[in-house]
Design an enzyme around this catalytic site. Structure first.
Site, PDB file in Angstrom:
ATOM      1  NE  ARG A  46     -21.090 -12.972 -54.690  1.00 46.88           N
ATOM      2  CZ  ARG A  46     -21.047 -13.777 -55.760  1.00 46.88           C
ATOM      3  NH1 ARG A  46     -19.914 -14.285 -56.169  1.00 46.88           N
ATOM      4  NH2 ARG A  46     -22.145 -14.055 -56.429  1.00 46.88           N
ATOM      5  CE1 TYR A  98     -10.112  -7.774 -31.684  1.00 45.19           C
ATOM      6  CE2 TYR A  98     -10.802  -9.544 -33.130  1.00 45.19           C
ATOM      7  CZ  TYR A  98     -11.074  -8.374 -32.473  1.00 45.19           C
ATOM      8  OH  TYR A  98     -12.320  -7.806 -32.591  1.00 45.19           O
ATOM      9  CG  ASP A 172      -4.010  -9.091 -36.887  1.00 41.88           C
ATOM     10  OD1 ASP A 172      -3.873  -7.900 -37.215  1.00 41.88           O
ATOM     11  OD2 ASP A 172      -5.060  -9.548 -36.404  1.00 41.88           O
ATOM     12  CE  LYS A 197     -10.487  -2.890 -34.620  1.00 44.52           C
ATOM     13  NZ  LYS A 197      -9.821  -4.166 -34.413  1.00 44.52           N
TER      14      LYS A 197
HETATM   15  C1  LIG Z   1     -10.176  -5.532 -34.498  1.00 46.18           C
HETATM   16  C2  LIG Z   1      -9.165  -6.544 -34.788  1.00 46.18           C
HETATM   17  C3  LIG Z   1      -9.444  -7.660 -35.591  1.00 46.18           C
HETATM   18  C4  LIG Z   1     -10.845  -7.921 -36.141  1.00 46.18           C
HETATM   19  O1  LIG Z   1     -11.231  -6.948 -37.050  1.00 46.18           O
HETATM   20  P1  LIG Z   1     -12.761  -6.545 -37.317  1.00 46.18           P
HETATM   21  O2  LIG Z   1     -12.639  -5.495 -38.358  1.00 46.18           O
HETATM   22  O3  LIG Z   1     -13.347  -6.092 -36.029  1.00 46.18           O
HETATM   23  O4  LIG Z   1     -13.445  -7.797 -37.820  1.00 46.18           O
HETATM   24  C5  LIG Z   1      -8.430  -8.547 -35.856  1.00 46.18           C
HETATM   25  N1  LIG Z   1      -7.184  -8.390 -35.336  1.00 46.18           N
HETATM   26  C6  LIG Z   1      -6.881  -7.332 -34.553  1.00 46.18           C
HETATM   27  C7  LIG Z   1      -5.491  -7.195 -34.017  1.00 46.18           C
HETATM   28  C8  LIG Z   1      -7.849  -6.379 -34.244  1.00 46.18           C
HETATM   29  O5  LIG Z   1      -7.531  -5.341 -33.450  1.00 46.18           O
END
Ligand SMILES: *Cc1c(COP(=O)(O)O)cnc(C)c1O
Length: 395
Positions: A46, A98, A172, A197
């Site tokens: 961890r 998001y 982000d 993603k």
């Molecule tokens: C999918 C996404 C998130 C969240 O990510 P997870 O891996 O689903 O927790 C945050 N910001 C953006 C822009 C996203 O597309």
């Protein structure tokens, strides 16, 4: 070294004990010590794990930051940055966020005493006004391009504004990836990712990461990574790292395919509006041309005929899968009004542009012609021969 080379080699030195060119996957949860407290930098997975450490080194290098902490999801990464705020301190975020990040701010951090102000990203001084509404503004939270309207904000000018008021800036960078946009180079302090993603890139892993401009900024995030414990497993880290090795190549093709579709679909009567930052008609086109290397693989369409047309279109697609998420090699189609943004009341989402006729496409790596023909056949009765020459012009 250049980006593509670092994506393949940073954190991927051959294993010194066997020569294995690809470092092994370290599944061990614990590490044997020579004497109490004497270890090789690892004691419990961890706190630290060699496979995770490799991924963190690679991501820090690709974003041009000093340090990185990997998390079990994108939202766990967002939480860790927001967790650096104390009750009474405030965050300014753009309205078009998001959905999960909005929920985190509104339903988790606000009740804990964090002040939250939203700025309308289309308005020039909206962010400054939002900062001025907070007693102790501490953090500016940006997304660019946004989901699903692909709005662009200027990272350099907004992070300069933030630092004039003593705020740190978090971006982000999930939609653009470091292959197309590196927010730290434009003044951001934190970059967060859903590695689920494009970084993972194959729709087979959930993960997240925080990268910081300075090693000092990561200290609290690193502490929280261990103290809260939302760490990714080693196999997940391995999969993300494997994805990263082809990131530059994949992004290039995602961009080519999306740009091709964006130009081709402009002339189709069933499509009222194509939203893509690479089109000169997009209001963020000039800023995107400056701060991004290319315009990304996400594309939104507003269809004529509202909900009925959108539902029929989604049901008729064959190559595009109707699914949430994005950034994988396969093309996906999403209907935000009934899927990702269904929890937002119509009176709020419609004026912002998330209408019943809006379709979001994550353009994958299939052959461009197959993607175009799939979309054309989904518009019933459409004669595809009529636009074949205009498509050819953007090849
Ligand atoms: C999918 C996404 C998130 C969240 O990510 P997870 O891996 O689903 O927790 C945050 N910001 C953006 C822009 C996203 O597309």
């Amino acid at each position: 070294m250049e980006f593509e080379t670092r994506a393949i080699h940073v954190g991927q030195e051959p294993d010194p004990s066997t020569g294995a060119t690809i470092p092994p996957l370290y599944l061990s949860s614990t590490y044997t010590q020579h004497a109490p407290g004497e270890n090789l930098g690892y004691d419990y997975s961890r706190s630290n794990n060699p496979t995770r450490a490799s991924l963190e080194a690679a991501l820090a290098s690709l974003e041009g930051g000093e340090a990185c902490a990997a998390f079990s999801s994108g939202l766990a990464a967002c939480s860790a940055v927001l967790d650096t705020l104390k009750p009474g301190e405030g965050v300014v975020a753009s309205h078009d966020l998001y959905g999960g990040t909005f929920r985190l701010l509104d339903k988790v951090f606000r009740p804990l005493g964090i002040d939250v102000a939203f700025a309308e990203s289309g308005e020039p001084d909206a962010f400054e006004r939002a900062i001025l509404t907070l007693k102790e503004p501490h953090l500016l939270w940006l997304e660019t391009p946004t989901n699903p309207l692909l709005d662009i904000v200027n990272i350099a000018s907004l992070s300069a504004l933030a630092s004039r008021y003593g705020l740190l800036t978090a971006v982000d960078n999930t939609f653009a990836t470091p292959s197309l946009q590196r927010p730290i180079e434009w003044g951001a302090d934190y970059v967060v990712h859903s590695t689920t993603k494009y970084l993972g890139g194959h729709s087979d892993v959930i993960g997240g990461a925080v990268i910081t401009r300075t090693a000092k900024q990561l200290e609290r995030v690193r502490f929280l990574q261990n103290a809260r414990g939302a760490v990714p497993g080693p196999l997940d880290c391995y999969l993300v790292q494997r994805g990263i090795k082809t990131l530059a190549l994949r992004m290039q093709r995602h961009c080519e395919n999306a740009s091709y579709l964006a130009h081709a679909l402009r002339d189709i009567p069933e499509v009222r509006r194509v939203i893509y930052p690479g089109l000169s008609s997009h209001p963020g086109h000039l800023v995107a041309s400056k701060q991004m290397q290319d315009f990304g693989g996400m594309l939104s369409l507003e269809l004529e005929g509202g909900l009925n047309a959108a539902t029929r279109f989604c049901a008729r697609l064959r190559v595009f899968s109707l699914a949430e998420s994005l950034g994988g090699v396969e093309s996906l189609c999403c209907h935000p009004a009934t899927m990702t943004h269904a929890s937002i009341p119509r009176e709020i989402r419609e004026p912002r542009g998330v209408t019943d006729g809006l379709i979001r496409l994550s353009v994958g790596l299939e052959h461009t012609e197959d993607l175009v023909s799939d979309i054309l056949q989904a518009f019933k009765n459409y004669d595809s021969s009529a636009i074949s020459c205009s498509i050819g012009a953007f090849r």
